[in-house]
Write an enzyme that holds these catalytic residues in place. Structure first.
Site, mmCIF file in Angstrom:
data_model
loop_
_atom_site.group_PDB
_atom_site.id
_atom_site.type_symbol
_atom_site.label_atom_id
_atom_site.label_comp_id
_atom_site.label_asym_id
_atom_site.label_seq_id
_atom_site.Cartn_x
_atom_site.Cartn_y
_atom_site.Cartn_z
ATOM 1 N N HIS A 1 -2.241 10.062 -2.405
ATOM 2 C CA HIS A 1 -1.360 10.408 -1.287
ATOM 3 C C HIS A 1 -0.008 10.885 -1.837
ATOM 4 C CE1 HIS A 1 1.364 9.427 2.130
ATOM 5 N NE2 HIS A 1 0.323 9.797 2.856
ATOM 6 N N GLY B 1 0.798 -1.224 0.000
ATOM 7 C CA GLY B 1 0.000 0.000 0.000
ATOM 8 C C GLY B 1 0.832 1.275 0.000
ATOM 9 N N HIS B 2 2.053 1.204 0.505
ATOM 10 C CA HIS B 2 2.908 2.401 0.532
ATOM 11 C C HIS B 2 4.180 2.150 -0.273
ATOM 12 C CE1 HIS B 2 4.786 6.087 1.603
ATOM 13 N NE2 HIS B 2 4.020 6.337 2.663
ATOM 14 N N CYS C 1 7.165 10.230 10.697
ATOM 15 C CA CYS C 1 7.875 9.916 9.457
ATOM 16 C C CYS C 1 8.827 11.023 9.033
ATOM 17 C CB CYS C 1 6.870 9.628 8.339
ATOM 18 S SG CYS C 1 5.618 10.908 8.133
ATOM 19 N N CYS C 2 8.437 12.284 9.279
ATOM 20 C CA CYS C 2 9.229 13.383 8.721
ATOM 21 C C CYS C 2 10.570 13.619 9.439
ATOM 22 C CB CYS C 2 8.416 14.673 8.707
ATOM 23 S SG CYS C 2 6.884 14.585 7.751
ATOM 24 N N GLU D 1 -4.031 13.277 2.952
ATOM 25 C CA GLU D 1 -2.670 13.777 2.659
ATOM 26 C C GLU D 1 -2.446 13.760 1.145
ATOM 27 O OE1 GLU D 1 -0.337 11.031 5.158
ATOM 28 O OE2 GLU D 1 -0.272 12.595 6.690
HETATM 29 ZN ZN ZN Z 1 6.389 12.587 6.781
#
Ligand code: ZN
Length: 639
Positions: free
Chosen positions: A252, A191-192, A400-401, A304
């Site tokens: 996304h 999915g990602h 995540c960032c 997002e």
């Molecule tokens: Zn992120």
């Protein structure tokens, strides 16, 4: 001096198949990027390690070695990736040999845990390996993020192998990748996206063709509607239309740009033209209609997501920091594939704006989304997840960032230059040392604060060799001298070539004029119609309320001539711009007043100080604007 023994290809993208190749060695030695890298080492990395420990990312692994494991901490099944991204950054730090002991200890601890936690068959994921997990491995491909996890593991492993000569993680990643090659031989996709880029890099590292083939299959398996999720639609996963048929970047934002970067990697190694044609079409469409002026990608908080063409609201920009990194990854691969300077223009726009703004000046706080406007009455979301902090935050439940910023900061030198037979291309400017097959250079510059660059040849191969300098799209009238003599020749497609026999000590000076620019927006871009953005060199500027004491930033009315003639001032190691503006409060408090035939401009002028956008929000939460009202649409000339 003859050609020296050149080290193998280096960098995060080690391909020899494109129009240009990464150079074996580059190191940033001074200036803004060096400051960023120092801050990464001394502030962001120690902070990130502390947060990863406190949030349970390390404990999620170590508990699995205990008899009766404590529950998994955190809400998401991809929290191992935050360790992997940090390890990737640490590989650069440790490879350079100057990281403090706690950093090395963290690296050793996590690598040791990963070796021990990895399952017998190679599987590795601290969420799904939990004996108490309600979902089993591979049961939830849409949301499980297991291959996304593998992708970041591979990238950390490749960095550790290349930068430190430490192959332990490569063995771990290789075992997991081999399991995935077997498990996904015929069907299935994550999915990602992210693993595509990583598998191609693992192929480059090992020569094992199965990794490249699987990456290609993952690109082509999308579009069959396999990824089912109760909340998110198929386009969120880029699974509604085959990649090659996507009409535009969609869904996304981070997923889309990672997927495109991975597809570009597949093209680089396979030469599959129809894949490249899709990539070029998607890229051009993104740049034409879906990127913020800061280079940010993603217009919607909902999902997002990227949003429609020209849907680019300033105050609601999502523009996630991870999407900025993904766009740079895509841009760099398109540049390697083609040698095209246009990709580097976007890379640089993202680097100095949409990416850099994600981190605070002290290196210890982060934006997740990066709006281009903050209203004076902005309501900060509050609650446990959001922290209720007024601006950048120390960490996130979905972090995540921050570690993505860490790894990218650490590897910035990989993106300074490239080469092809007989030529060294300087892709971006920073004080740095660059080693290539034909030329070693020392580069000195205060870029991006000014556009003067001095390059000194430290070693040259025998025979003629081309030094190819990127002339950014915004730079008009660039000039070059060699040993004080003007070099004749105009830039072509964003490159200026100086070819000659070089000797150690030769000096090249490049002058990139950096006037202040006023940018409008496409008429279809409703959100910024009637407004103007200020830029200089690669930097986009903004006005913060702190710098406009005489008028609310929302009341500022700024004409193009006043912007172009701005007063350029050095302040605290940066460059700020003093712009004469009108203070123009709304003529009526009504939301929708009836318009008079003519509207006179106010006569009071004030000075508004514009600061680099990436620095906003470091002095407290006040109103900010990138796009400022301009009198262009009033039908009357500015006075
Ligand atoms: Zn992120």
């Amino acid at each position: 001096m003859t050609s020296k023994q050149v080290k193998p290809l280096a960098g995060a993208v080690r391909t020899a198949s494109g129009a240009v190749r990464p150079v074996p060695g580059a190191r940033i030695t001074g200036g803004l990027l060096h400051h960023w890298q120092r801050r990464n080492s001394t502030a962001t990395i120690p902070h990130t390690i502390e947060q990863l420990r406190a949030a349970g990312n390390v404990a999620n692994l170590s508990r699995l070695l205990e008899q009766d494991p404590a529950p998994y901490r955190g809400r998401y099944p991809f929290l191992d990736t935050d360790l992997y991204k940090t390890l990737e950054g640490l590989a650069y730090e440790l490879g350079d040999g100057d990281a403090p002991e706690p950093v090395r200890e963290f690296y050793e601890e996590v690598v040791g845990l990963l070796e021990r936690v990895q399952a017998e068959d190679g599987y590795l994921n601290s969420f799904f390996q939990d004996p108490a997990a309600t979902r089993k491995p591979w049961q939830d491909l849409a949301w499980g993020h297991e291959l996304y996890n593998l992708g970041h593991l591979i990238q950390a492993a490749v960095a550790a192998g290349r930068r430190m000569g430490d192959d332990r993680l490569l063995r771990v990643a290789g075992r997991f990748a081999d399991l995935v090659v077997e498990r996904f031989a015929e069907t299935g996709v994550c999915g990602h996206p992210e693993v595509e880029m990583a598998l191609v890099e693992l192929y480059r590292e090992t020569g094992e063709r199965a990794y490249l083939d699987l990456a290609g299959a993952f690109v082509d398996r999308r579009g069959a509607g396999q990824l089912k999720h109760s909340i998110f639609p198929g386009d969120y996963f880029q699974d509604h239309v085959p990649f090659r048929e996507l009409p535009s970047v969609t869904g996304h934002a981070v997923r889309m740009a990672y997927l495109a970067a991975g597809a570009a990697d597949v093209f680089l190694e396979t030469g599959d033209r129809s894949l490249f044609e899709a990539l070029e079409r998607l890229w051009d469409d993104m740049v034409a209609a879906k990127l913020y002026v800061t280079g940010g990608l993603g217009s919607r908080h909902s999902d997002e997501a990227i949003g429609d063409r020209y849907e680019l609201p300033s105050e609601r920009a999502y523009s996630e920091t991870c999407a900025a990194i993904a766009v740079m990854q895509w841009a760099w691969r398109m540049f390697l594939a083609t040698g095209g300077a246009k990709y580097l223009d976007v890379f640089e726009r993202v680097l100095y704006n949409a990416y850099a703004v994600g981190l605070s000046a002290d290196g210890k706080a982060f934006f997740y989304d990066n709006p281009l406007q903050r209203r004076p009455d902005h309501e900060q979301r509050s609650g446990a997840e959001d922290g209720g902090e007024p601006l950048r935050r120390a960490w996130f439940g979905c972090p995540c960032c921050p570690p993505n910023i860490v790894r990218w900061m650490a590897q910035l030198a990989d993106y300074l230059a490239a080469e092809r037979d007989g030529a060294l291309l300087v892709a971006s400017y920073a004080s740095a040392r660059i080693e290539s097959a034909g030329l070693d250079l020392a580069m000195e510059t205060a870029y991006p604060w000014d556009g003067d660059v001095r390059l000194t040849v430290e070693r040259a191969a025998d025979g003629p060799y081309a030094l190819v300098l990127r002339i950014p799209g915004w730079a008009r009238g660039a000039t070059v001298t060699v040993n004080g003599e003007p070099h004749a020749g105009d830039p072509e497609d964003g490159w200026l070539t100086v070819e000659r026999r070089w000797s150690a000590g030769d000096e090249i000076r490049l002058a990139l004029p950096m006037p202040v620019r006023a940018h409008g927006s496409h008429p279809s871009l409703d959100a910024t119609r009637g407004a103007v953005a200020v830029a200089r060199g690669p930097l986009v500027y903004c006005v913060e309320q702190q710098d406009s004491p005489a008028a609310a930033v929302d009341d500022l009315l700024v004409g193009v001539p006043e912007i172009v003639n701005a007063n350029i001032e050095r302040r605290d190691g940066t460059v700020v711009l003093g712009v004469t503006a009108c203070a123009a409060p709304p003529p009526s408090a009504e939301l929708y007043p009836e318009l008079p035939l003519e509207q006179a401009l106010p006569e009071t002028t004030v000075t508004a100080t514009f600061v680099p956008y990436f620095l906003w929000g470091n002095r407290g939460p006040e109103a900010m604007r990138v796009w400022v009202r301009t009198p262009m649409t009033t039908g009357k000339k500015a006075t």
